[in-house]
Design an enzyme around this catalytic site. Structure first.
Site, PDB file in Angstrom:
ATOM      1  CG  HIS A 118      47.315  28.116 105.412  1.00  0.00           C
ATOM      2  ND1 HIS A 118      47.325  26.797 105.034  1.00  0.00           N
ATOM      3  CD2 HIS A 118      48.270  28.231 106.371  1.00  0.00           C
ATOM      4  CE1 HIS A 118      48.251  26.140 105.707  1.00  0.00           C
ATOM      5  NE2 HIS A 118      48.834  26.996 106.535  1.00  0.00           N
TER       6      HIS A 118
ATOM      7  CG  ASP B 119      49.397  26.909 110.191  1.00  0.00           C
ATOM      8  OD1 ASP B 119      49.204  25.714 109.947  1.00  0.00           O
ATOM      9  OD2 ASP B 119      49.991  27.672 109.415  1.00  0.00           O
TER      10      ASP B 119
ATOM     11  CD  GLU C  20      50.914  24.208 105.823  1.00  0.00           C
ATOM     12  OE1 GLU C  20      51.498  25.138 105.234  1.00  0.00           O
ATOM     13  OE2 GLU C  20      50.565  24.279 107.010  1.00  0.00           O
TER      14      GLU C  20
ATOM     15  CG  HIS D 296      55.106  22.091 105.313  1.00  0.00           C
ATOM     16  ND1 HIS D 296      56.063  22.265 106.288  1.00  0.00           N
ATOM     17  CD2 HIS D 296      54.352  23.220 105.321  1.00  0.00           C
ATOM     18  CE1 HIS D 296      55.884  23.444 106.870  1.00  0.00           C
ATOM     19  NE2 HIS D 296      54.855  24.050 106.306  1.00  0.00           N
TER      20      HIS D 296
ATOM     21  CG  HIS E  38      54.385  24.969 101.711  1.00  0.00           C
ATOM     22  ND1 HIS E  38      55.542  25.344 102.360  1.00  0.00           N
ATOM     23  CD2 HIS E  38      53.359  25.388 102.489  1.00  0.00           C
ATOM     24  CE1 HIS E  38      55.223  25.956 103.500  1.00  0.00           C
ATOM     25  NE2 HIS E  38      53.909  26.008 103.594  1.00  0.00           N
TER      26      HIS E  38
ATOM     27  CG  HIS F 269      49.749  29.511 102.900  1.00  0.00           C
ATOM     28  ND1 HIS F 269      49.394  28.264 102.458  1.00  0.00           N
ATOM     29  CD2 HIS F 269      50.798  29.310 103.749  1.00  0.00           C
ATOM     30  CE1 HIS F 269      50.184  27.354 103.010  1.00  0.00           C
ATOM     31  NE2 HIS F 269      51.053  27.963 103.786  1.00  0.00           N
TER      32      HIS F 269
ATOM     33  CG  ASP G 133      51.020  30.940 107.098  1.00  0.00           C
ATOM     34  OD1 ASP G 133      50.483  30.035 107.760  1.00  0.00           O
ATOM     35  OD2 ASP G 133      52.200  30.891 106.736  1.00  0.00           O
TER      36      ASP G 133
END
Length: 400
Positions: A26, A28, A131, A158, A199, A220, A328
């Site tokens: 993961h 972003d 995600e 999420h 999540h 993650h 992350d």
């Protein structure tokens, strides 16, 4: 431990990663490119050092021993319906732009075979994970379309519940998965898209493990027994992973790995909201407010050893065949010491070498388990497609 012995461990870690690179679950970067430069990748040339703006660029990926990356095609929970779908498509587009702009370094990967091919070519395998299940706007056809565009996992929620699954950080409304949520999992299995349980609420984790015919991942998430945060994985779920064949990818986010950081982060988040900002805001104004708060309230600092504590426990409970790494990066404002950006993975590997993790165990952690789980999901998909048509179920028919 002397400085010389520390350097020796770091040298061994770099050598190990040259043979068994990190396939991280993961990152972003796509959303960071959206918020910082509106997807104009010419303004963030990641072939050069971007440490003033990002946790991620190609030189630091190389320095960190990264051989594969699941790029998060994240959508904020503030977006819903068609707006969420469009935002997800924009995220997919920017990943494709990056691969096209840097073909000597990045290769789009759709299969386990593609991942290994990228490695043999000396390129970084670039995969995509959506995600947030709100990205499909309650449409199984949209789910299938995302798979066709290259998305290889979807995180079921999420930070907020979807209409069909409970999130770890929202008030429960479904008790886990609804009937339509179960159908989403089944259709992901049929399509070959990994079910990502980061999540989601523990009840959703357990429901998904009950329903899924393919291995799941946690892209993650770390151990709840080590740090009691709802974003982490309870031991009973870790214990169930071997039966499912799934992989839990430990994250680096301090508020998920360091118990002392949980209360500090809540106060920092409240301060962000008091300034009219989203706690996840990593733009210039958001970072200014966070830094000012940190000056008055010193932040508890995690380090590579903190993450290693989680991995030690997760290995004990789930077994080495079910672990991975999901840092992350570019999705959190703060990171542990020694793991401040994507160049830091050798520091974690060196810490695990110090704890007497074997080369075989580390190779599974960094590379083999993640490649295997995608290949296993593909095998399940081939079998299911042979006997199951695409689902035409709707949320209204199942949950109405």
């Amino acid at each position: 431990m002397t400085a010389d012995s520390a350097e020796s461990l770091l040298e061994r870690a770099r050598g190990l990663l040259a043979e068994h690179p990190v396939l991280d679950g993961h990152n972003d970067l796509p959303w960071a490119l959206r918020t910082q430069v509106s997807y104009d990748i010419s303004r963030r040339d990641v072939s050069r050092d971007q440490s003033a703006h990002l946790h991620t660029d190609i030189p630091r990926l190389r320095a960190g021993g990264v051989g594969g990356q699941f790029w998060s095609v994240y959508v904020s929970c503030e977006l819903a319906g068609d707006a969420a779908v469009s935002a997800c498509l924009e995220q997919i587009d920017v990943v494709r732009q990056l691969a096209a702009a840097y073909p000597a370094d990045l290769r789009l990967a759709l299969t386990a075979g593609d991942i290994e091919a990228a490695r043999s070519e000396g390129r970084i395998a670039s995969l995509m994970g959506a995600e947030g299940g709100h990205s499909i706007a309650n449409s199984l056809a949209t789910l299938r379309a995302l798979h066709e565009l290259g998305v290889r996992y979807m995180t079921l929620t999420h930070n907020d519940n979807t209409d069909w699954a409970d999130s770890a950080t929202d008030e429960p409304s479904h008790g886990g998965l609804t009937r339509f949520g179960e159908e989403v999992v089944r259709e992901m299995n049929r399509s070959g898209m990994l079910v990502d349980l980061s999540h989601v609420a523990a009840s959703t984790m357990r429901d998904a493990l009950r329903v899924s015919e393919a291995p799941v991942i946690f892209s993650h998430s770390s151990s709840r027994a080590v740090c009691d945060h709802p974003r982490n994985i309870p031991d009973d779920v870790l214990e169930a992973l071997p039966r499912n064949g799934g992989v839990a990818m430990a994250t680096f986010v301090p508020k998920f790995v360091l118990p002392e950081a949980v209360a500090w982060t809540k106060a920092a988040d409240d301060n962000m909201r008091a300034h009219g900002l989203d706690p996840l805001d990593t733009g210039e104004e958001g970072m200014r407010v966070l830094r000012a708060f940190e000056e008055e309230h010193p932040r508890p600092i995690a380090d590579a050893g903190t993450v290693a504590d989680h991995l030690d426990h997760m290995r004990e409970v789930a077994g080495i065949d079910h672990l991975g790494i999901g840092g992350d990066f570019d999705g959190t404002a703060f990171l542990p010491a020694q793991l401040e950006d994507v160049s830091g993975y050798p520091n974690l590997v060196a810490e695990l070498l110090r704890r007497r993790w074997s080369v075989e165990d580390l190779a599974k952690l960094t590379w083999r388990n993640a490649v295997r789980v995608l290949g296993d999901a593909q095998a399940v998909s081939r079998e299911l497609r042979g006997r199951r048509a695409p689902s035409v179920a709707t949320i209204g028919a199942l949950d109405g």
